[in-house]
Design a protein around this motif. Structure first.
Motif, PDB file in Angstrom:
ATOM      1  N   GLN A   1      11.874  50.152 -22.262  1.00  0.00           N
ATOM      2  CA  GLN A   1      10.717  50.478 -22.612  1.00  0.00           C
ATOM      3  C   GLN A   1      10.156  49.126 -23.360  1.00  0.00           C
ATOM      4  OE1 GLN A   1      10.621  55.179 -24.139  1.00  0.00           O
ATOM      5  NE2 GLN A   1      10.528  53.447 -25.690  1.00  0.00           N
ATOM      6  N   ALA A   2       8.810  49.268 -23.841  1.00  0.00           N
ATOM      7  CA  ALA A   2       8.147  48.148 -24.403  1.00  0.00           C
ATOM      8  C   ALA A   2       8.299  48.232 -26.040  1.00  0.00           C
ATOM      9  CB  ALA A   2       6.847  47.768 -24.031  1.00  0.00           C
ATOM     10  N   TRP A   3       8.745  49.316 -26.278  1.00  0.00           N
ATOM     11  CA  TRP A   3       8.987  49.541 -27.828  1.00  0.00           C
ATOM     12  C   TRP A   3      10.055  50.289 -28.232  1.00  0.00           C
ATOM     13  CZ3 TRP A   3       6.161  52.797 -24.927  1.00  0.00           C
ATOM     14  CH2 TRP A   3       6.495  54.050 -24.786  1.00  0.00           C
ATOM     15  N   ASP A   4      10.739  50.319 -29.260  1.00  0.00           N
ATOM     16  CA  ASP A   4      12.032  51.295 -29.641  1.00  0.00           C
ATOM     17  C   ASP A   4      11.529  52.215 -30.840  1.00  0.00           C
ATOM     18  OD1 ASP A   4      12.141  49.638 -31.957  1.00  0.00           O
ATOM     19  OD2 ASP A   4      13.743  48.299 -31.054  1.00  0.00           O
ATOM     20  N   ALA A   5      12.671  52.906 -31.406  1.00  0.00           N
ATOM     21  CA  ALA A   5      12.622  53.785 -32.461  1.00  0.00           C
ATOM     22  C   ALA A   5      12.099  53.049 -33.455  1.00  0.00           C
ATOM     23  CB  ALA A   5      13.642  54.592 -32.572  1.00  0.00           C
ATOM     24  N   GLY A   6      12.681  51.837 -33.915  1.00  0.00           N
ATOM     25  CA  GLY A   6      12.460  50.971 -34.910  1.00  0.00           C
ATOM     26  C   GLY A   6      10.928  50.727 -35.038  1.00  0.00           C
ATOM     27  N   ASP A   7      10.152  50.568 -34.166  1.00  0.00           N
ATOM     28  CA  ASP A   7       8.703  50.299 -34.251  1.00  0.00           C
ATOM     29  C   ASP A   7       7.906  51.657 -34.699  1.00  0.00           C
ATOM     30  OD1 ASP A   7       8.568  47.698 -33.289  1.00  0.00           O
ATOM     31  OD2 ASP A   7       8.845  48.658 -31.124  1.00  0.00           O
ATOM     32  N   GLU A   8       8.712  52.943 -33.912  1.00  0.00           N
ATOM     33  CA  GLU A   8       8.077  54.158 -34.461  1.00  0.00           C
ATOM     34  C   GLU A   8       8.301  54.391 -35.815  1.00  0.00           C
ATOM     35  OE1 GLU A   8       9.109  57.373 -31.804  1.00  0.00           O
ATOM     36  OE2 GLU A   8       9.169  56.135 -30.164  1.00  0.00           O
ATOM     37  N   TYR A   9       9.252  54.189 -36.404  1.00  0.00           N
ATOM     38  CA  TYR A   9       9.814  54.365 -38.029  1.00  0.00           C
ATOM     39  C   TYR A   9       8.872  53.699 -38.844  1.00  0.00           C
ATOM     40  CZ  TYR A   9      13.187  55.433 -41.372  1.00  0.00           C
ATOM     41  OH  TYR A   9      13.939  55.942 -42.558  1.00  0.00           O
ATOM     42  N   VAL A  10       8.508  52.263 -38.444  1.00  0.00           N
ATOM     43  CA  VAL A  10       7.614  51.626 -39.063  1.00  0.00           C
ATOM     44  C   VAL A  10       6.273  52.137 -39.307  1.00  0.00           C
ATOM     45  CG1 VAL A  10       6.412  49.631 -39.413  1.00  0.00           C
ATOM     46  CG2 VAL A  10       8.862  49.367 -39.113  1.00  0.00           C
ATOM     47  N   ILE A  11       5.763  52.450 -38.134  1.00  0.00           N
ATOM     48  CA  ILE A  11       4.427  53.027 -37.792  1.00  0.00           C
ATOM     49  C   ILE A  11       4.468  54.228 -38.840  1.00  0.00           C
ATOM     50  CG2 ILE A  11       2.641  54.298 -36.307  1.00  0.00           C
ATOM     51  CD1 ILE A  11       3.938  52.274 -34.157  1.00  0.00           C
ATOM     52  N   ASN A  12       5.295  55.350 -38.532  1.00  0.00           N
ATOM     53  CA  ASN A  12       5.329  56.637 -39.194  1.00  0.00           C
ATOM     54  C   ASN A  12       5.286  56.217 -40.710  1.00  0.00           C
ATOM     55  OD1 ASN A  12       5.281  57.991 -36.895  1.00  0.00           O
ATOM     56  ND2 ASN A  12       7.312  58.239 -36.855  1.00  0.00           N
ATOM     57  N   TYR A  13       6.263  55.546 -41.239  1.00  0.00           N
ATOM     58  CA  TYR A  13       6.329  55.425 -42.562  1.00  0.00           C
ATOM     59  C   TYR A  13       4.921  54.792 -43.188  1.00  0.00           C
ATOM     60  CZ  TYR A  13       8.026  53.824 -47.284  1.00  0.00           C
ATOM     61  OH  TYR A  13       8.173  53.645 -48.644  1.00  0.00           O
ATOM     62  N   ILE A  14       4.497  53.715 -42.813  1.00  0.00           N
ATOM     63  CA  ILE A  14       3.341  52.790 -43.373  1.00  0.00           C
ATOM     64  C   ILE A  14       2.256  54.215 -43.229  1.00  0.00           C
ATOM     65  CG2 ILE A  14       1.698  51.081 -43.204  1.00  0.00           C
ATOM     66  CD1 ILE A  14       3.804  49.489 -42.380  1.00  0.00           C
ATOM     67  N   THR A  15       1.991  54.688 -42.317  1.00  0.00           N
ATOM     68  CA  THR A  15       0.986  55.684 -42.006  1.00  0.00           C
ATOM     69  C   THR A  15       0.926  56.759 -43.121  1.00  0.00           C
ATOM     70  OG1 THR A  15       0.774  54.939 -39.649  1.00  0.00           O
ATOM     71  CG2 THR A  15      -0.373  57.073 -40.539  1.00  0.00           C
ATOM     72  N   GLU A  16       2.103  57.452 -43.262  1.00  0.00           N
ATOM     73  CA  GLU A  16       2.407  58.665 -44.178  1.00  0.00           C
ATOM     74  C   GLU A  16       2.275  58.280 -45.533  1.00  0.00           C
ATOM     75  OE1 GLU A  16       5.909  60.145 -42.528  1.00  0.00           O
ATOM     76  OE2 GLU A  16       5.235  60.672 -40.512  1.00  0.00           O
TER      77      GLU A  16
END
Length: 378
Positions: free
Chosen positions: A26-41
């Protein structure tokens, strides 16, 4: 293999670079998702703020945060930069400012997001740059796999930036939180310099160059087996690193034109520094940051030397070595030679036999760990 990243009612199509038909990563991983979720929430900074993203692998973070923020992307990887730019264009994202790895950081950044690099030397360099350029109290959110965040990693954050704290692990990833605590005015040393007396060289390495404080064993072995003679007109050092092989090739082949190629901007800059410091006539050298030999003319060179990596960012893969070999085959003229060094267990001689023909591939030298292989284009 997924190409659709969907979070918080937004979807992006993301590809690794270069795009391959049989891609399994993949071009992204769970770390990218974690950062996005944290900053958004947690609404860490208001929309419209300036965000600096360090080491974005293929642009997932840049694509996402460009929706609502003014984004600056800094990476040392030509491949990551190209991947991010292509994904930004593919998803019609807002404009992102792209910085080279040695470009100054804007001093009015509101938030830093970092994918923690693999090497501590480069992490130290980036933390020093942040400390030197950011305004006090600027927050930093970093991410990596939980098992890669060691006590030594956290100690570097505390020494060069501020005492960090970490999140709970999520999908085997963890966040590291820190912030700029004071203005730093002292200059940061850009290079590490050391001597190779047995080859009469002095090498200066920027922070993200492989084996940046001593000569690696593979390079040390192949230096004594590089070809000599003025019949080589055009030579490529593919994956040149700090340029140590390029220097030796230039000394052995006084009439040759030599091109130093690497996907790391810091490696190319280091090679340029070292060639100019160790070669009397550096005008016959060219320095290129590139994805292998993209854009090089077919049948244009008579010697390619390479020491292939077996990982891309944190993913272990042999596709880079295979691309190096296939690109070299295309670029070599008839009877041109590819000279490869690698760990013996990687089986490069078998891979090269598939491409060049078994009768054109020879083991030139080997020791307990490494093998030097010559492949001639028929």
């Amino acid at each position: 293999m997924k190409t659709q990243l969907t979070l918080h009612d937004h979807q992006f199509t993301l590809h690794r670079y270069p795009k391959r038909g049989n891609e399994t990563l993949q071009a992204w991983d769970a770390g990218d998702e974690y950062v996005i979720n944290y900053i958004t929430e947690h609404s860490v900074v208001p929309h419209g703020s300036k965000i600096l993203i360090l080491n974005d692998s293929f642009g997932a973070l840049s694509c996402w945060f460009s929706l609502h923020y003014e984004v600056y992307l800094q990476t040392d990887s030509f491949i990551s930069q190209k991947g991010a730019l292509q994904n930004l264009q593919l998803n019609k994202c807002n404009e992102v400012t792209v910085l080279g790895s040695t470009d100054p950081i804007p001093n009015d950044i509101d938030l830093v997001i970092m994918q923690i690099p693999k090497g501590n030397r480069f992490l130290t360099w980036q933390l020093q740059q942040l400390k030197h350029n950011l305004k006090p109290k600027t927050p930093l959110i970093a991410v990596n796999k939980a098992n890669a965040i060691h006590t030594s990693t956290l100690n570097l954050f505390e020494k060069h930036f501020a005492k960090p704290h970490t999140s709970l692990a999520w999908k085997k990833h963890r966040l590291v939180f820190s912030q700029q605590v004071s203005a730093e005015t002292s200059p940061v040393e850009q290079t590490t310099t050391w001597a190779v007396p047995e080859h009469d060289m002095t090498l200066s390495n920027l922070a993200n160059v492989y084996s940046g404080e001593s000569l690696d064993l593979g390079a040390r072995f192949i230096l004594d087996h590089l070809p000599s003679g003025s019949h080589y007109k055009n030579i490529i050092d593919l994956g040149c690193g700090n340029g140590v092989l390029s220097i030796k090739l230039g000394r052995n082949n006084h009439l040759s034109n030599i091109t130093c190629v690497d996907e790391s901007f810091m490696a190319v800059a280091s090679a340029r520094l070292n060639v100019h410091a160790n070669i009397e006539c550096p005008d016959r050298y060219t320095f290129v940051a590139n994805n292998c030999l993209d854009g090089f003319a077919a049948n244009s060179h008579d010697l390619v030397v390479c020491n292939p990596p077996f990982h891309q960012q944190n993913a272990v893969t042999d596709h880079i070595a295979w691309q190096m070999f296939t690109d070299a085959y295309k670029v070599l003229e008839k009877n041109g030679t590819l000279l490869v060094i690698g760990n013996s267990h990687l089986g490069y001689n078998n891979k090269l036999s598939r491409l060049f023909g078994r009768d054109k591939v020879n083991v030139k030298a080997k020791n307990g760990k490494f093998m030097i292989i010559s492949a001639e284009k028929g």
